[in-house]
Design a protein around this motif. Structure first.
Motif, PDB file in Angstrom:
ATOM      1  N   PHE A 102       0.838  -1.206   0.000  1.00  0.00           N
ATOM      2  CA  PHE A 102       0.000   0.000   0.000  1.00  0.00           C
ATOM      3  C   PHE A 102       0.871   1.254   0.000  1.00  0.00           C
ATOM      4  N   PHE A 103       1.846   1.297   0.902  1.00  0.00           N
ATOM      5  CA  PHE A 103       2.677   2.496   0.993  1.00  0.00           C
ATOM      6  C   PHE A 103       3.709   2.577  -0.136  1.00  0.00           C
ATOM      7  N   ALA A 104       4.102   1.414  -0.693  1.00  0.00           N
ATOM      8  CA  ALA A 104       5.094   1.406  -1.771  1.00  0.00           C
ATOM      9  C   ALA A 104       4.516   1.916  -3.093  1.00  0.00           C
ATOM     10  N   VAL A 105       3.268   1.565  -3.385  1.00  0.00           N
ATOM     11  CA  VAL A 105       2.701   1.921  -4.691  1.00  0.00           C
ATOM     12  C   VAL A 105       1.709   3.076  -4.608  1.00  0.00           C
ATOM     13  N   ARG A 106       1.415   3.515  -3.396  1.00  0.00           N
ATOM     14  CA  ARG A 106       0.447   4.594  -3.205  1.00  0.00           C
ATOM     15  C   ARG A 106       0.891   5.846  -3.960  1.00  0.00           C
ATOM     16  N   GLY A 107      -0.016   6.379  -4.768  1.00  0.00           N
ATOM     17  CA  GLY A 107       0.279   7.587  -5.524  1.00  0.00           C
ATOM     18  C   GLY A 107       0.898   7.338  -6.880  1.00  0.00           C
ATOM     19  N   LEU A 108       1.278   6.084  -7.170  1.00  0.00           N
ATOM     20  CA  LEU A 108       1.860   5.769  -8.471  1.00  0.00           C
ATOM     21  C   LEU A 108       0.758   5.467  -9.480  1.00  0.00           C
ATOM     22  N   ARG A 109       1.014   5.775 -10.740  1.00  0.00           N
ATOM     23  CA  ARG A 109       0.077   5.448 -11.803  1.00  0.00           C
ATOM     24  C   ARG A 109       0.495   4.108 -12.409  1.00  0.00           C
ATOM     25  N   LEU A 110      -0.280   3.073 -12.143  1.00  0.00           N
ATOM     26  CA  LEU A 110       0.084   1.731 -12.557  1.00  0.00           C
ATOM     27  C   LEU A 110      -0.856   1.237 -13.661  1.00  0.00           C
ATOM     28  N   PRO A 111      -0.355   0.427 -14.598  1.00  0.00           N
ATOM     29  CA  PRO A 111      -1.207  -0.144 -15.643  1.00  0.00           C
ATOM     30  C   PRO A 111      -2.347  -0.953 -15.034  1.00  0.00           C
ATOM     31  N   ALA A 112      -3.529  -0.879 -15.642  1.00  0.00           N
ATOM     32  CA  ALA A 112      -4.710  -1.537 -15.081  1.00  0.00           C
ATOM     33  C   ALA A 112      -4.538  -3.047 -14.989  1.00  0.00           C
ATOM     34  N   ARG A 113      -3.793  -3.648 -15.915  1.00  0.00           N
ATOM     35  CA  ARG A 113      -3.637  -5.104 -15.948  1.00  0.00           C
ATOM     36  C   ARG A 113      -2.353  -5.583 -15.265  1.00  0.00           C
ATOM     37  N   LEU A 114      -1.706  -4.681 -14.531  1.00  0.00           N
ATOM     38  CA  LEU A 114      -0.442  -5.037 -13.899  1.00  0.00           C
ATOM     39  C   LEU A 114      -0.593  -6.209 -12.949  1.00  0.00           C
ATOM     40  N   PHE A 115      -1.724  -6.279 -12.249  1.00  0.00           N
ATOM     41  CA  PHE A 115      -1.899  -7.309 -11.230  1.00  0.00           C
ATOM     42  C   PHE A 115      -2.023  -8.708 -11.829  1.00  0.00           C
ATOM     43  N   LEU A 116      -2.218  -8.838 -13.164  1.00  0.00           N
ATOM     44  CA  LEU A 116      -2.437 -10.145 -13.765  1.00  0.00           C
ATOM     45  C   LEU A 116      -1.210 -11.054 -13.657  1.00  0.00           C
ATOM     46  N   ILE A 117      -0.002 -10.480 -13.709  1.00  0.00           N
ATOM     47  CA  ILE A 117       1.200 -11.313 -13.627  1.00  0.00           C
ATOM     48  C   ILE A 117       1.379 -11.887 -12.219  1.00  0.00           C
ATOM     49  N   PRO A 118       1.407 -11.055 -11.167  1.00  0.00           N
ATOM     50  CA  PRO A 118       1.488 -11.653  -9.829  1.00  0.00           C
ATOM     51  C   PRO A 118       0.285 -12.539  -9.516  1.00  0.00           C
ATOM     52  N   ASP A 119      -0.872 -12.225 -10.105  1.00  0.00           N
ATOM     53  CA  ASP A 119      -2.051 -13.065  -9.901  1.00  0.00           C
ATOM     54  C   ASP A 119      -1.817 -14.459 -10.481  1.00  0.00           C
ATOM     55  N   ALA A 120      -1.151 -14.532 -11.640  1.00  0.00           N
ATOM     56  CA  ALA A 120      -0.834 -15.827 -12.242  1.00  0.00           C
ATOM     57  C   ALA A 120       0.138 -16.611 -11.361  1.00  0.00           C
ATOM     58  N   VAL A 121       1.096 -15.909 -10.764  1.00  0.00           N
ATOM     59  CA  VAL A 121       2.036 -16.559  -9.852  1.00  0.00           C
ATOM     60  C   VAL A 121       1.290 -17.105  -8.638  1.00  0.00           C
ATOM     61  N   GLY A 122       0.428 -16.277  -8.045  1.00  0.00           N
ATOM     62  CA  GLY A 122      -0.346 -16.714  -6.891  1.00  0.00           C
ATOM     63  C   GLY A 122      -1.249 -17.885  -7.212  1.00  0.00           C
ATOM     64  N   LEU A 123      -1.857 -17.859  -8.408  1.00  0.00           N
ATOM     65  CA  LEU A 123      -2.719 -18.963  -8.835  1.00  0.00           C
ATOM     66  C   LEU A 123      -1.935 -20.265  -8.885  1.00  0.00           C
TER      67      LEU A 123
END
Length: 204
Positions: A77-98
Motif C-alpha cells: 500500500f505504501f510502496a505503490v500509493r500515488g503511483l500510476r500503474l497499468p490496469a492489468r499489472l496485477f495479472l502477472i502476480p495473480d498468475a504466480v499466486g494462482l
C-alpha cells in the motif's frame, strides 16, 4: 515436501495479498479497505479448502501466514500509493499466486486422503477463491466468471498434472515445481494470446 509446501504457501499468501492491494488501489480505497481486500485475497482460498477438509484453518493454526498477509498488504500500500500503474499489472502476480496456491491446495488435499479428483478441485478452489473475493469486494465481476483468458482451467490442468505425475512415480517436489510451471505458463500464454474457453450463447 512439507518444507516446500510451507514456503510456497507463504509466498502464495504474499503474492495474493499484493494483487489484492493493486486491485483495491484502482478503487481508491483507504488503508482499511485495502487491508480487508488484501487479506481476503491472500487467505480466502485456503480458508475454504480447510473448512471443506475439516482441518484447522491454516492461518489460525500458524499465524505466520496472517502476519505475512498483513505485512505485505501494508508494505505494498505504501510502496505503490500515488503511483500510476497499468490496469492489468496485477495479472502477472495473480498468475504466480494462482500457480502457487493451486499446487499447495492440491497437495494438502492429497495428504488429507482426499480422492484424486476432489483433491484437484480443492486445489482449484484454493487458487481461485481469493481472487473471487478480491473482485467481489472491489465491485467487479470475478475474473474467473467472465469471458476472459484461461484461469480456473489453467489451475485445474496444473492440479491434475500434479496428481498424475505423482501417480507415475515422479518425486513430489519435482511434480510440484512442474505443476506450478505449467499453471503459470498456461495462464501467461492465455493472457498474451487471448486464449479463452467457449461461452454459452443463445441462438437468435
Amino acid at each position: 515436501m512439507d518444507n516446500l509446501l510451507y514456503w510456497v504457501g507463504l509466498a502464495a499468501v504474499a503474492v495474493n495479498a499484493l494483487t489484492g492491494v493493486l486491485d483495491a488501489g484502482r478503487k481508491n480505497m483507504d488503508i482499511i479497505g485495502v487491508v480487508m481486500v488484501g487479506g481476503a485475497t491472500a487467505l480466502g482460498g485456503g480458508t475454504v479448502r480447510d473448512i471443506l477438509l475439516d482441518r484447522t484453518v491454516f492461518w489460525i493454526n500458524d499465524q505466520t501466514y496472517l502476519v505475512a498477509a498483513l505485512a505485505t498488504t501494508v508494505a505494498t500500500f505504501f510502496a505503490v500509493r500515488g503511483l500510476r500503474l497499468p490496469a492489468r499489472l496485477f495479472l502477472i502476480p495473480d498468475a504466480v499466486g494462482l500457480a502457487l496456491f493451486t499446487v499447495v491446495g492440491t497437495q494438502i488435499a492429497l495428504e488429507w486422503q482426499a480422492p484424486w479428483l476432489a483433491a484437484s478441485l480443492l486445489g482449484v478452489i484454493t487458487g481461485v477463491v481469493g481472487g473471487v473475493l478480491r473482485d467481489v469486494l472491489c465491485n467487479d465481476v470475478p475474473l474467473v466468471f467472465v469471458r476472459s483468458e484461461l484461469y480456473a482451467s489453467a489451475a485445474w490442468a496444473g492440479a491434475l498434472s500434479l496428481v498424475g505425475l505423482q501417480r507415475l512415480g515422479v518425486p513430489p517436489v519435482l511434480a510440484a515445481w512442474c505443476a506450478m510451471a505449467l499453471i503459470f505458463a498456461v495462464r501467461l500464454l492465455a493472457i498474451v494470446f487471448r486464449i479463452t474457453l467457449p461461452t454459452y450463447a443463445e441462438r437468435k
